[in-house]
Design a protein around this motif. Structure first.
Motif, short mmCIF file in Angstrom:
data_model
loop_
_atom_site.label_atom_id
_atom_site.label_comp_id
_atom_site.label_asym_id
_atom_site.label_seq_id
_atom_site.Cartn_x
_atom_site.Cartn_y
_atom_site.Cartn_z
N SER A 333 105.38 54.45 12.79
CA SER A 333 105.38 53.97 11.41
C SER A 333 104.30 52.92 11.16
CB SER A 333 106.75 53.42 11.03
OG SER A 333 107.11 52.36 11.91
N GLN A 334 103.69 52.38 12.23
CA GLN A 334 102.58 51.46 12.07
C GLN A 334 101.22 52.16 12.10
OE1 GLN A 334 105.06 50.47 14.76
NE2 GLN A 334 106.10 49.97 12.84
N GLY A 335 101.26 53.46 12.42
CA GLY A 335 100.02 54.21 12.48
C GLY A 335 99.37 54.25 13.84
N ARG A 336 100.11 53.90 14.89
CA ARG A 336 99.57 53.89 16.25
C ARG A 336 100.18 55.02 17.08
NH1 ARG A 336 100.10 48.23 15.22
NH2 ARG A 336 102.17 48.16 16.19
N ARG A 337 99.39 55.58 17.97
CA ARG A 337 99.92 56.59 18.90
C ARG A 337 100.98 55.96 19.79
NH1 ARG A 337 95.47 59.22 22.44
NH2 ARG A 337 97.11 60.76 22.86
N PHE A 338 101.95 56.79 20.23
CA PHE A 338 103.03 56.25 21.05
C PHE A 338 103.32 57.09 22.28
CE2 PHE A 338 104.79 58.80 17.60
CZ PHE A 338 105.65 59.66 18.24
N ALA A 436 97.42 50.58 10.62
CA ALA A 436 96.70 50.79 11.88
C ALA A 436 96.15 52.21 12.00
CB ALA A 436 97.60 50.49 13.07
N LEU A 437 96.51 53.09 11.08
CA LEU A 437 96.09 54.49 11.18
C LEU A 437 94.57 54.64 11.17
CD1 LEU A 437 96.90 57.49 11.27
CD2 LEU A 437 96.90 57.47 8.76
#
Length: 548
Positions: A333-338, A436-437
């Motif tokens: 939801s922050q736009g970062r890969r996980f 952050a995307l």
């Protein structure tokens, strides 16, 4: 507890089979996640009180063994109990034996079945057991797992040889290393045998041996005397005490309990299996002093992503859903890969469920070039480079199966509010409120250009750049066929107390049992159903033997 209450879409409704036969015993699917609050704690406290506070019974029944739940585990437990000459009463929340996961899921994992022997499949109990335990890091009960694996082939044989239910071999879609490690219920037909058609022969066998079924009746609390379980109090049209020498709890986990899933997983999970299972079995055994297991997880949706805003929780032929398991860029939801998206794509059933829980509410991000590729009639496996080594699942399940109406599916998702489209990554980031995307996509595109993912080392075949506008983000929530985790038992499937000692007269089988399945879910397809069928058989045998 807050259970699933909203109505299912037509697609998901059909996935449950003939749910109309429930007789109003439960509503189904997809309610919105509830925020953690004092109200949630109050609901949990209410559940605990409900599972512990006895009511005045309208009638009392007696038998040797009472089985709570007529799913795959409960039915097989009843079969073994009547085979041993014991009187049995089966208490079932639904309206028939065709509504549980054991009646609707694809088919069980197996070792040494006649089907495998006749097909020359060289697969041993030693190999299967060792793999299962190593996968679980030996965190499950080895003796119980070994016993279940040893009878898995014979259990599949009995479906056909004893009960006349057709069985056949399912191909090794997930790279287990053998031609087949799983049965299906097709036989020589195209359609899977599901619902009552699969499980009614077992019910009829139990009834022919004198067993009884109480449908539309839920087990609510265990009857305890001097530290021993002597039956279960049930509620349906009346409050019924079923007193028994041995009790087997097999109510199917907690897929229909929103708060319990949020408590264990931290996020909302879309239910794809039976939502009649609301954790009542786990609650009642815990109220009787039973320990909880340490393993909690889900068997995830191996076909697609899902979202409760959609007209159907998932649709395996709609690109807006399926892009989530194709190895494309996934962000939180922050736009970062996980995570390594290739692991999700190649083991969607096992690792996919665990990875989706890490993401919580997450997004698949692609560009117009990728969408055009899918819309052109190119299947996803070919579009990602036709890499049989790094995407065996894609080769086995997606090859030569192009998606249709790709743009229509995306447009439908946009109208429902879970697919987002923008002319630039900056606009897309703003649309999904994930700042952050922008940086994530820049870094990701550089990896695609270099042909090497230095962050999570995803195979190069999945490195499809996000560079040609417009751009798309599909929002997904975790979804599950069954929950993992419940009551800790010993190797005889007896519930154990805080000192590790068995609670006299009390056994736990199926998804309520926290001993057999590990989290993440085992990468042997059909493992959950094997644990249900075989764990039920073992519980029935052990309970009968305890009576003598």
């Amino acid at each position: 507890m807050k259970n699933i209450e909203k109505g299912l879409s037509r697609r998901t409704f059909l996935a449950f089979g003939s749910v109309a036969a429930l007789g109003g015993a439960a509503a189904l699917a997809g309610c919105a996640p509830q925020s953690a609050s004092s109200a949630d704690k109050a609901a949990a406290d209410s559940d605990a009180n409900e599972a512990a506070t006895m009511k005045t019974a309208d009638e009392t029944r007696e038998c040797d063994i009472v089985v709570v739940g007529a799913g795959g585990a409960g039915l097989w437990a009843a079969v073994e109990a009547v085979r041993a000459g014991k009187s049995v009463i089966v208490v079932e929340k639904g309206g028939n034996v065709g509504v549980g996961n054991g009646a609707l899921a694809g088919g069980p994992f197996m070792v040494g079945s006649k089907l495998q022997q006749e097909a020359g499949v060289d697969f041993t109990v030693e190999e299967a057991f060792t793999h299962i335990m190593e996968y679980a890091h030996w965190s499950t009960n080895a003796a119980a797992v070994k016993a279940a694996v040893e009878i898995s082939g014979e259990t599949v044989d009995q479906f056909t040889d004893v009960f006349g239910v057709p069985t056949g071999l399912r191909p090794d879609n997930y790279g287990a290393g053998h031609a087949s490690v799983r049965a299906n219920f097709q036989g020589d037909t195209e359609a899977q045998v599901k619902g009552e058609e699969r499980m009614k022969p077992l019910q009829e066998f139990v009834e022919a041996e004198g067993g009884e079924f109480l449908f539309n009746t839920a087990g609510k609390r265990l009857i305890m005397e001097d530290g021993a379980c002597v039956g279960v109090q049930c509620e349906g049209d009346a409050v019924i005490d079923v007193r028994a020498k041995q009790t087997i709890v097999a109510t199917g986990g907690f897929l229909g309990n929103v708060e319990m899933m949020k408590e264990k997983f931290g996020t909302f999970v879309n239910p794809l299996g039976s939502v009649l299972s609301t954790g009542e079995g786990i609650d009642m055994v815990q109220a009787a002093g039973g320990q909880l297991s340490t393993q909690w997880g889900i068997a995830g949706n191996e076909f697609t992503g899902s979202n409760q805003l959609a007209s159907g929780l998932y649709e395996r032929n709609n690109a807006a859903f399926t892009i989530g398991i194709y190895g494309t860029l996934l962000v939180n939801s922050q736009g970062r890969r996980f995570s390594n998206e290739g692991k999700f794509a190649n083991l969607p059933l096992a690792l996919g469920g665990a990875i989706s829980l890490v993401g919580g509410k997450y997004y698949a991000v692609v560009d117009q070039a990728y969408i055009d590729g899918l819309a052109s009639g190119t299947d996803a496996w070919t579009l990602c480079g036709a890499d049989a080594e790094n995407w065996r699942t894609g080769m086995m399940t997606l090859k030569d199966k192009p998606l249709e109406k790709v743009e229509e599916g995306l447009e439908a998702g946009q109208s429902e509010g879970w697919v987002f489209k923008a002319d630039s990554i900056e606009e897309l980031a703003e649309a999904i409120d994930a700042p952050a995307l922008v940086e994530t996509v820049e870094t990701y595109n550089a990896a695609c250009a270099a042909g090497k993912d230095e962050q999570f080392y995803k195979p190069a075949c999945f490195l499809q750049p996000v560079a040609t506008g417009p751009f798309y983000a599909m929002q997904y929530e975790p979804s599950a066929w069954v929950t993992i985790g419940g009551i800790r038992t010993n190797d005889r499937l007896q519930a154990i107390d805080g000192d590790g000692l068995p609670i006299a007269g009390l056994y736990v089988a199926g998804a309520d049992n926290g001993t057999l399945m590990s989290a993440p879910y085992c990468d042997y397809e059909g493992y959950s159903l094997m644990c249900a069928y075989c764990g039920g058989r073992l519980a029935g045998q052990y309970a009968a033997a305890a009576i003598g």
